[in-house]
Design a protein around this motif. Sequence first.
Motif, PDB file in Angstrom:
ATOM      1  N   VAL A  48      -4.196   5.411  -5.145  1.00  0.00           N
ATOM      2  CA  VAL A  48      -4.991   5.390  -3.916  1.00  0.00           C
ATOM      3  C   VAL A  48      -5.326   3.924  -3.624  1.00  0.00           C
ATOM      4  O   VAL A  48      -6.044   3.285  -4.391  1.00  0.00           O
ATOM      5  CB  VAL A  48      -6.298   6.203  -4.083  1.00  0.00           C
ATOM      6  CG1 VAL A  48      -7.125   6.143  -2.800  1.00  0.00           C
ATOM      7  CG2 VAL A  48      -5.978   7.638  -4.466  1.00  0.00           C
ATOM      8  N   PRO A  49      -4.772   3.376  -2.531  1.00  0.00           N
ATOM      9  CA  PRO A  49      -5.023   1.960  -2.246  1.00  0.00           C
ATOM     10  C   PRO A  49      -6.504   1.681  -2.048  1.00  0.00           C
ATOM     11  O   PRO A  49      -7.210   2.458  -1.401  1.00  0.00           O
ATOM     12  CB  PRO A  49      -4.243   1.718  -0.946  1.00  0.00           C
ATOM     13  CG  PRO A  49      -3.262   2.838  -0.854  1.00  0.00           C
ATOM     14  CD  PRO A  49      -3.895   4.009  -1.521  1.00  0.00           C
TER      15      PRO A  49
ATOM     16  N   MET B  95       0.836  -1.210   0.000  1.00  0.00           N
ATOM     17  CA  MET B  95       0.000   0.000   0.000  1.00  0.00           C
ATOM     18  C   MET B  95       0.872   1.261   0.000  1.00  0.00           C
ATOM     19  O   MET B  95       0.534   2.254  -0.663  1.00  0.00           O
ATOM     20  CB  MET B  95      -0.959  -0.015   1.188  1.00  0.00           C
ATOM     21  CG  MET B  95      -2.088  -1.029   0.967  1.00  0.00           C
ATOM     22  SD  MET B  95      -3.204  -1.204   2.371  1.00  0.00           S
ATOM     23  CE  MET B  95      -4.500  -0.059   1.902  1.00  0.00           C
ATOM     24  N   ARG B  96       1.988   1.219   0.717  1.00  0.00           N
ATOM     25  CA  ARG B  96       2.916   2.370   0.667  1.00  0.00           C
ATOM     26  C   ARG B  96       3.454   2.540  -0.759  1.00  0.00           C
ATOM     27  O   ARG B  96       3.617   3.660  -1.234  1.00  0.00           O
ATOM     28  CB  ARG B  96       4.085   2.173   1.648  1.00  0.00           C
ATOM     29  CG  ARG B  96       3.722   2.388   3.107  1.00  0.00           C
ATOM     30  CD  ARG B  96       4.957   2.507   4.026  1.00  0.00           C
ATOM     31  NE  ARG B  96       5.787   1.313   4.102  1.00  0.00           N
ATOM     32  CZ  ARG B  96       5.544   0.269   4.888  1.00  0.00           C
ATOM     33  NH1 ARG B  96       4.473   0.252   5.667  1.00  0.00           N
ATOM     34  NH2 ARG B  96       6.359  -0.768   4.907  1.00  0.00           N
ATOM     35  N   CYS B  97       3.746   1.404  -1.423  1.00  0.00           N
ATOM     36  CA  CYS B  97       4.204   1.480  -2.825  1.00  0.00           C
ATOM     37  C   CYS B  97       3.141   2.146  -3.692  1.00  0.00           C
ATOM     38  O   CYS B  97       3.451   2.971  -4.569  1.00  0.00           O
ATOM     39  CB  CYS B  97       4.491   0.082  -3.381  1.00  0.00           C
ATOM     40  SG  CYS B  97       5.895  -0.742  -2.613  1.00  0.00           S
ATOM     41  N   CYS B  98       1.887   1.777  -3.463  1.00  0.00           N
ATOM     42  CA  CYS B  98       0.784   2.333  -4.242  1.00  0.00           C
ATOM     43  C   CYS B  98       0.743   3.850  -4.065  1.00  0.00           C
ATOM     44  O   CYS B  98       0.682   4.601  -5.045  1.00  0.00           O
ATOM     45  CB  CYS B  98      -0.524   1.666  -3.793  1.00  0.00           C
ATOM     46  SG  CYS B  98      -1.954   2.127  -4.774  1.00  0.00           S
TER      47      CYS B  98
ATOM     48  N   HIS C 146       3.518   5.760  -5.742  1.00  0.00           N
ATOM     49  CA  HIS C 146       3.370   5.894  -7.195  1.00  0.00           C
ATOM     50  C   HIS C 146       2.140   6.717  -7.556  1.00  0.00           C
ATOM     51  O   HIS C 146       1.671   6.680  -8.696  1.00  0.00           O
ATOM     52  CB  HIS C 146       3.303   4.509  -7.853  1.00  0.00           C
ATOM     53  CG  HIS C 146       4.641   3.825  -7.932  1.00  0.00           C
ATOM     54  ND1 HIS C 146       5.531   4.039  -8.947  1.00  0.00           N
ATOM     55  CD2 HIS C 146       5.254   2.958  -7.085  1.00  0.00           C
ATOM     56  CE1 HIS C 146       6.634   3.318  -8.743  1.00  0.00           C
ATOM     57  NE2 HIS C 146       6.489   2.644  -7.620  1.00  0.00           N
TER      58      HIS C 146
ATOM     59  N   MET D 130       3.087  -3.500  -7.607  1.00  0.00           N
ATOM     60  CA  MET D 130       2.251  -3.491  -6.398  1.00  0.00           C
ATOM     61  C   MET D 130       1.266  -2.330  -6.414  1.00  0.00           C
ATOM     62  O   MET D 130       0.118  -2.457  -5.975  1.00  0.00           O
ATOM     63  CB  MET D 130       3.125  -3.403  -5.135  1.00  0.00           C
ATOM     64  CG  MET D 130       3.949  -4.634  -4.870  1.00  0.00           C
ATOM     65  SD  MET D 130       2.934  -6.157  -4.826  1.00  0.00           S
ATOM     66  CE  MET D 130       3.407  -6.938  -6.379  1.00  0.00           C
ATOM     67  N   ALA D 131       1.738  -1.182  -6.928  1.00  0.00           N
ATOM     68  CA  ALA D 131       0.869   0.003  -6.987  1.00  0.00           C
ATOM     69  C   ALA D 131      -0.376  -0.319  -7.816  1.00  0.00           C
ATOM     70  O   ALA D 131      -1.500  -0.008  -7.419  1.00  0.00           O
ATOM     71  CB  ALA D 131       1.631   1.189  -7.574  1.00  0.00           C
ATOM     72  N   GLY D 132      -0.160  -0.991  -8.949  1.00  0.00           N
ATOM     73  CA  GLY D 132      -1.294  -1.373  -9.796  1.00  0.00           C
ATOM     74  C   GLY D 132      -2.201  -2.370  -9.102  1.00  0.00           C
ATOM     75  O   GLY D 132      -3.436  -2.281  -9.176  1.00  0.00           O
TER      76      GLY D 132
ATOM     77  N   SER E 163       7.679  -2.259  -7.135  1.00  0.00           N
ATOM     78  CA  SER E 163       6.782  -1.341  -6.418  1.00  0.00           C
ATOM     79  C   SER E 163       5.692  -0.809  -7.337  1.00  0.00           C
ATOM     80  O   SER E 163       4.555  -0.598  -6.895  1.00  0.00           O
ATOM     81  CB  SER E 163       7.569  -0.200  -5.772  1.00  0.00           C
ATOM     82  OG  SER E 163       8.117   0.659  -6.755  1.00  0.00           O
TER      83      SER E 163
ATOM     84  N   LEU F  16      -2.666  -2.918  -5.833  1.00  0.00           N
ATOM     85  CA  LEU F  16      -3.388  -2.424  -4.645  1.00  0.00           C
ATOM     86  C   LEU F  16      -4.370  -1.319  -4.980  1.00  0.00           C
ATOM     87  O   LEU F  16      -5.206  -0.960  -4.151  1.00  0.00           O
ATOM     88  CB  LEU F  16      -2.398  -1.944  -3.572  1.00  0.00           C
ATOM     89  CG  LEU F  16      -1.919  -2.979  -2.560  1.00  0.00           C
ATOM     90  CD1 LEU F  16      -3.044  -3.324  -1.594  1.00  0.00           C
ATOM     91  CD2 LEU F  16      -1.391  -4.254  -3.190  1.00  0.00           C
ATOM     92  N   ALA F  17      -4.253  -0.748  -6.182  1.00  0.00           N
ATOM     93  CA  ALA F  17      -5.132   0.369  -6.539  1.00  0.00           C
ATOM     94  C   ALA F  17      -6.552  -0.109  -6.843  1.00  0.00           C
ATOM     95  O   ALA F  17      -7.479   0.692  -6.905  1.00  0.00           O
ATOM     96  CB  ALA F  17      -4.558   1.136  -7.733  1.00  0.00           C
TER      97      ALA F  17
END
Lengths: 245, 245
Positions: A96-97, A87-90, A93, B221-223, B218, B225-226
Amino acid sequence: MTPTIDLLTRHRSIRKFTDEAVDPALFTRLIEAGQAAASSSFLQGVTIIRVTDPDKRAGLRAAANDQAYVETAPEFLVFCADLSRPMRCCTAHGGVPAKGLTEQFIIATVDAALYAQNIVIAAESAGLGICYIGALRNDPARVTELLGLPQQVYPVFGLCLGHPAQDPEVKPRLPVGVTLKENSYSTDGEEEAISAYDEEMRTYYANRSANIKVQGWSDQMAGLLAKEGRPHMLPFLRSQGFLTR
Amino acid sequence: MTPTIDLLTRHRSIRKFTDEAVDPALFTRLIEAGQAAASSSFLQGVTIIRVTDPDKRAGLRAAANDQAYVETAPEFLVFCADLSRPMRCCTAHGGVPAKGLTEQFIIATVDAALYAQNIVIAAESAGLGICYIGALRNDPARVTELLGLPQQVYPVFGLCLGHPAQDPEVKPRLPVGVTLKENSYSTDGEEEAISAYDEEMRTYYANRSANIKVQGWSDQMAGLLAKEGRPHMLPFLRSQGFLTR
């Protein structure tokens, strides 16, 4: 058929350890073995807290039904399912998680288990003994506070590690015919097979070297399922941001 | 440090298999290795469905994002978290099974993962290759219907097994310093370590032998968790009797 398969089928929990420390180079290899486990969606949703602080060990022991080895084992690891890192990575970048986190709760819980089991097998292959500590979930809020776990992280279980100071028997498992089905779920023949297994477990419990008792397996399960296990779990997990929808 | 540790750290998923069948005696030993894994409260909350029926294989493939190896792998196993068996024991002993099943959902899910990972390691020690199939959770209701799973049972993941017909690279993992903490959770240094790991992953994805892409970890992961992962999971699990309070 392979030495590794023989090792796997010899597993038993170890609850008494010698004072000998785990070799630091070996400890690092154990963690590397854990890291190498498969991870769903490559989430790598695991954080391990190695607890070396004696006060924290005592606090964890108190949270975990006063099991002495939580405090005294040469190594004690807490395996956390961790969605806060991705979620921090999200956020980093610009994303919004999403909320909800039921599916991702399963991913991270399974990731933690696969990671831990690799460490367990690596440890046992090097002559160490282990004991999983599910009882950390007796008071997960206290564990979370002691270890400073942020939102979207929860302690799944602990793990004691060290050189064995006991040599307990291997505990018989349910017959393969009960747990393995072909093509569809069926309970045909289970009642008889579990009856025979109950008898085997009664003999095992009556004759083992420690903690002798008179019990089969199905009556043990009957007691376990007749009460709601750890009824605080769902509110706790929701307060950490999991399973909200 | 031990051949088993070397084996564990060489793991990679295999998605192409030869036509050679898995030796039946070896298959039995794999299941025995799975059975030997630890089980929380000794619940043994696992049922495996070995799927040999071609129509069911095709149905599972369709449920799992059309991944061909679900249909074509020499062996395909579905790992189910199973609370129905201990609940049947409870009823047989005159008890009334409790509701709720959040804590026991965790126990059975973890049991299934530990059991599966033992099978995976046993299989790899004998030269087989494996691939976990989390995508069964794309349509867990369809999987449940296909396999006739009763209430209080859910399919956690699948597993392809067979003789490898490919030799992919080992995928780099997060640095140990990121996933292992001492005494408390801290994010100190993580941002820099993840940046360096992103670079390592970009190099890995650009140079691997198949499915080349331009991506770090990362951003992946962003993709992920979004968006809410598999939003049907909580309603599905509740309809099977889990996580109701």
